[in-house]
Motif scaffolding. Structure first.
Motif, PDB file in Angstrom:
ATOM      1  N   ASN A 137       0.958  -1.131   0.064  1.00 30.06           N
ATOM      2  CA  ASN A 137      -0.112  -0.159  -0.009  1.00 30.06           C
ATOM      3  C   ASN A 137       1.027   1.235  -0.114  1.00 30.06           C
ATOM      4  N   TRP A 138       0.643   2.138  -0.876  1.00 29.11           N
ATOM      5  CA  TRP A 138       1.630   3.411  -1.044  1.00 29.11           C
ATOM      6  C   TRP A 138       1.385   4.140   0.406  1.00 29.11           C
ATOM      7  N   LYS A 139       0.499   3.998   1.285  1.00 29.60           N
ATOM      8  CA  LYS A 139       0.566   4.862   2.508  1.00 29.60           C
ATOM      9  C   LYS A 139       1.634   4.079   3.458  1.00 29.60           C
ATOM     10  N   GLN A 140       1.933   2.866   3.198  1.00 21.73           N
ATOM     11  CA  GLN A 140       3.208   2.514   3.976  1.00 21.73           C
ATOM     12  C   GLN A 140       4.583   2.423   3.435  1.00 21.73           C
ATOM     13  N   ILE A 141       4.561   3.125   2.375  1.00 19.18           N
ATOM     14  CA  ILE A 141       6.239   3.526   1.862  1.00 19.18           C
ATOM     15  C   ILE A 141       6.874   4.228   2.600  1.00 19.18           C
ATOM     16  N   ARG A 142       7.988   3.327   2.961  1.00 19.90           N
ATOM     17  CA  ARG A 142       8.931   4.192   3.902  1.00 19.90           C
ATOM     18  C   ARG A 142      10.336   3.727   3.716  1.00 19.90           C
ATOM     19  N   GLY A 143      11.090   4.545   3.267  1.00 21.57           N
ATOM     20  CA  GLY A 143      12.601   4.056   2.766  1.00 21.57           C
ATOM     21  C   GLY A 143      13.669   5.339   2.614  1.00 21.57           C
ATOM     22  N   VAL A 144      14.754   5.200   2.201  1.00 21.70           N
ATOM     23  CA  VAL A 144      15.751   6.091   2.208  1.00 21.70           C
ATOM     24  C   VAL A 144      16.545   6.000   0.889  1.00 21.70           C
TER      25      VAL A 144
END
Length: 162
Positions: A77-84
């Motif tokens: 889900n795009w709302k869960q995208i987390r990264g660097v």
């Protein structure tokens, strides 16, 4: 770390939780290459991995030590995208004591057990020294991000959270 401690800690936590980076390099012919690699991270946000010097990304790095990388969670889900996203330079880690300590950490993290010494000797330990990091966390809002830049005095916040 002029005003960047909280952001630095968020990046460090993410890099410590994840295990795989996507490394982007460029060949002498201008062609891009992306390779997934297991990595470990140190207290300065430098990333380390093992690879063969004959792999395409290693050959590219021999000609051009500048690279980009990304580390992110696998989500649906795009709302869960987390990264660097990271940019910096790559070099070979050759200092014997530091190399031995990093190899020990690498083998422990990935439960490699007693990897044959020959296999480790045939692999090169690479060090990625980022000088730019963009942190993205869509859980805080679409496109929520901040940027850190490493300068002579350490990490600084160059783009506050937006």
């Amino acid at each position: 770390m002029r005003g960047a401690r909280k952001q630095f800690d968020l990046v460090a936590a993410l890099l410590g939780e994840e295990t795989t980076l996507s490394l982007a390099t460029t060949g002498v012919d201008g062609q891009a290459c992306v390779a997934p690699l297991f990595y470990i991270v140190d207290e300065n946000l430098s990333l380390y991995w093992l690879s063969s010097e004959s792999s395409l990304h290693s050959l590219n790095l021999a000609a051009n030590p500048f690279a980009a990388a990304t580390v992110y969670r696998n989500v649906n889900n795009w709302k869960q995208i987390r990264g660097v996203q990271l940019r910096g330079t790559v070099s070979k880690m050759t200092e014997p004591k530091r190399r031995a300590a990093l190899l020990k950490s690498y083998c422990e993290r990935f439960k490699l057990g007693r990897v044959p010494r020959l296999a480790l000797r045939l692999s090169t330990l690479y060090s990625f020294q980022p000088d730019f990091i963009r942190y993205i966390d869509n859980a805080r809002g679409f496109g929520h991000k901040f940027e850190l830049t490493r300068g002579p005095e350490g990490w600084s916040l160059t783009r506050p959270a937006a």
